[in-house]
Design a protein around this motif. Structure first.
Motif, PDB file in Angstrom:
ATOM      1  N   GLN A  81      61.455  15.086  37.594  1.00 43.23           N
ATOM      2  CA  GLN A  81      61.675  13.733  37.106  1.00 43.23           C
ATOM      3  C   GLN A  81      60.499  13.440  36.182  1.00 43.23           C
ATOM      4  OE1 GLN A  81      64.174  11.500  36.632  1.00 43.23           O
ATOM      5  NE2 GLN A  81      64.656  11.610  38.804  1.00 43.23           N
ATOM      6  N   GLN A 123      57.467  11.803  48.696  1.00 42.84           N
ATOM      7  CA  GLN A 123      58.048  10.613  48.043  1.00 42.84           C
ATOM      8  C   GLN A 123      56.966   9.601  47.700  1.00 42.84           C
ATOM      9  OE1 GLN A 123      60.951   9.837  51.143  1.00 42.84           O
ATOM     10  NE2 GLN A 123      62.614  10.538  49.816  1.00 42.84           N
ATOM     11  N   GLN A 133      62.430   7.366  41.579  1.00 43.22           N
ATOM     12  CA  GLN A 133      63.603   8.025  42.153  1.00 43.22           C
ATOM     13  C   GLN A 133      63.298   9.492  42.461  1.00 43.22           C
ATOM     14  OE1 GLN A 133      67.123   7.557  39.852  1.00 43.22           O
ATOM     15  NE2 GLN A 133      68.324   8.945  41.113  1.00 43.22           N
TER      16      GLN A 133
END
Length: 147
Positions: A81, A123, A133
């Motif tokens: 990402q 995370q 995300q």
């Protein structure tokens, strides 16, 4: 008196050997080496879901492969990402007992990589680096090519 030629056994052997070599190449047990381009000149290489690693010229990052403690760290699944790449890591030095190692995270912009012990830690690390995300992790993507 008519003499018949003896069968050309040497020619048959050569043909048999050639056939075996061709078949062995076609049905090799090893999957093809796959490559996926990642941000900032990095790439992911694997054998179709096993022995995956991240590399940048001149070679594999030191977080992967055989380590000084005898473990073999490899990436099972990966995703990215933005500039951050995430790998689900395992120790495959003992195939009968593969150990989960957590998640390797690489900031491809700075070249800094680290291991997060578990999913919540990984995370949190991504959020701290501006990635809201969680990336989809897989063994290959649409951009993955056979090498």
């Amino acid at each position: 008196m008519h003499r018949s030629r003896p069968p050309d056994t040497f020619g048959h052997r050569r043909a048999s050997v050639l056939c075996c070599l061709l078949l062995a190449g076609c049905v090799s047990p090893d999957p093809p080496l796959l490559a996926t381009e990642l941000p900032n000149g990095y790439s992911f290489r694997s054998n179709g879901g096993s022995y995956g690693y991240i590399r940048k010229t001149p070679g594999m990052l030191s977080a992967f492969g055989r380590q000084d403690d005898g473990s073999e760290r490899w990436c099972e699944e990966f995703g990215w990402q933005g500039d951050l790449v995430v790998c689900r890591m395992s120790d495959q030095s003992t195939p009968q007992q593969i150990r989960a190692l957590g998640y390797f995270i690489l900031d491809t912009r700075s070249g800094r990589g680290w291991l997060a012990a578990d999913l919540p830690s990984a995370q949190r690390d991504l959020r701290a680096h501006g990635v809201a995300q969680w990336p989809t992790l897989a063994t290959r993507f649409w951009s993955t090519r056979a090498r």
